[in-house]
Design an enzyme around this catalytic site. Structure first.
Site, short mmCIF file in Angstrom:
data_model
loop_
_atom_site.label_atom_id
_atom_site.label_comp_id
_atom_site.label_asym_id
_atom_site.label_seq_id
_atom_site.Cartn_x
_atom_site.Cartn_y
_atom_site.Cartn_z
N HIS A 16 -7.45 -6.51 -3.81
CA HIS A 16 -8.64 -7.25 -3.38
C HIS A 16 -9.28 -7.91 -4.59
O HIS A 16 -8.88 -7.69 -5.73
CB HIS A 16 -9.63 -6.36 -2.63
CG HIS A 16 -10.32 -5.32 -3.46
ND1 HIS A 16 -11.52 -4.77 -3.11
CD2 HIS A 16 -10.01 -4.74 -4.64
CE1 HIS A 16 -11.91 -3.89 -4.01
NE2 HIS A 16 -11.00 -3.85 -4.96
N CYS A 25 -13.95 -6.40 -11.45
CA CYS A 25 -13.44 -6.44 -10.07
C CYS A 25 -13.55 -7.82 -9.42
O CYS A 25 -13.16 -8.00 -8.27
CB CYS A 25 -14.11 -5.38 -9.21
SG CYS A 25 -13.65 -3.71 -9.71
N HIS A 29 -7.05 -7.40 -8.11
CA HIS A 29 -6.52 -6.13 -8.59
C HIS A 29 -6.25 -5.24 -7.38
O HIS A 29 -6.56 -5.62 -6.26
CB HIS A 29 -7.51 -5.45 -9.55
CG HIS A 29 -8.80 -5.08 -8.89
ND1 HIS A 29 -9.75 -6.01 -8.51
CD2 HIS A 29 -9.28 -3.87 -8.51
CE1 HIS A 29 -10.76 -5.39 -7.94
NE2 HIS A 29 -10.50 -4.09 -7.91
N HIS A 31 -5.68 -1.01 -5.64
CA HIS A 31 -5.99 0.42 -5.68
C HIS A 31 -4.98 1.19 -4.84
O HIS A 31 -4.44 0.67 -3.87
CB HIS A 31 -7.39 0.69 -5.11
CG HIS A 31 -8.48 0.04 -5.88
ND1 HIS A 31 -8.94 0.52 -7.09
CD2 HIS A 31 -9.22 -1.06 -5.62
CE1 HIS A 31 -9.91 -0.25 -7.53
NE2 HIS A 31 -10.10 -1.23 -6.65
N HIS A 75 -0.16 -2.69 1.12
CA HIS A 75 0.48 -3.77 0.36
C HIS A 75 0.00 -5.16 0.80
O HIS A 75 0.75 -6.12 0.78
CB HIS A 75 2.01 -3.64 0.38
CG HIS A 75 2.48 -2.54 -0.51
ND1 HIS A 75 2.48 -1.24 -0.10
CD2 HIS A 75 2.90 -2.55 -1.79
CE1 HIS A 75 2.92 -0.48 -1.10
NE2 HIS A 75 3.18 -1.25 -2.14
N GLU A 136 -11.16 5.19 -3.69
CA GLU A 136 -10.62 4.00 -4.33
C GLU A 136 -9.93 4.35 -5.65
O GLU A 136 -8.91 3.77 -5.99
CB GLU A 136 -11.77 3.02 -4.57
CG GLU A 136 -11.37 1.71 -5.17
CD GLU A 136 -12.52 0.75 -5.29
OE1 GLU A 136 -12.90 0.15 -4.26
OE2 GLU A 136 -13.06 0.60 -6.40
#
Length: 150
Positions: A16, A25, A29, A31, A75, A136
């Protein structure tokens, strides 16, 4: 009969970016999310029911969460559809990437709200969603509780 809470845990990988954010952020990137889903209800007391003694079969809960959350978000890259990331999203989609466009800033807080609505809509009426925990990172998570949102 006692009221019981049961929890099933799920893992998925999602990317995201947070448009307008003033930290790292803002960049795309990902998680390794851990989602804990807790439901509450009374165990089945009918001895002729194959699910006797269960609040809900863990496999039934797994099916709901996989179909609504894991199989959709795993994904994938999530963007707020109302930001300039829409151009990047379109480019990624033309290159065969799985992109999800949402109405909200894709923070853990907003994702857990979205996930709660999706899961609640699929639960049998005698089973209630009690809480969600979306982890996260190893040290950061967001929680949703039905008692806070009634």
């Amino acid at each position: 009969m006692s009221t019981i809470r049961i929890t099933k845990q799920f893992n998925f990988e999602t990317g995201h970016a947070l448009y307008g954010y003033d930290g790292k952020c803002k960049n795309v990137h990902g998680h390794s999310y851990k989602l804990s889903v807790t439901v509450i209800g009374k165990p089945i007391t009918d001895t002729s029911n194959v699910k006797y003694g269960m609040v809900i079969d863990f496999s039934d809960l797994k099916k709901i969460v996989k179909e609504e959350i894991v199989d959709v978000f795993d994904h994938a890259t999530v963007f707020n559809k109302n930001t300039p990331h829409i151009e990047l999203a379109a480019e990624l989609q033309t290159r065969g990437h799985h992109v999800i466009l949402v109405e909200y800033q894709p923070t853990s807080e907003n994702m857990v709200i979205d996930f709660a609505a999706k899961i609640r809509s699929r639960l049998p009426e005698n089973i209630q969603l009690f809480s969600l925990r979306l982890q996260e990172t190893e040290t950061s998570y967001a929680e949703w509780y039905a008692s806070d949102n009634s």
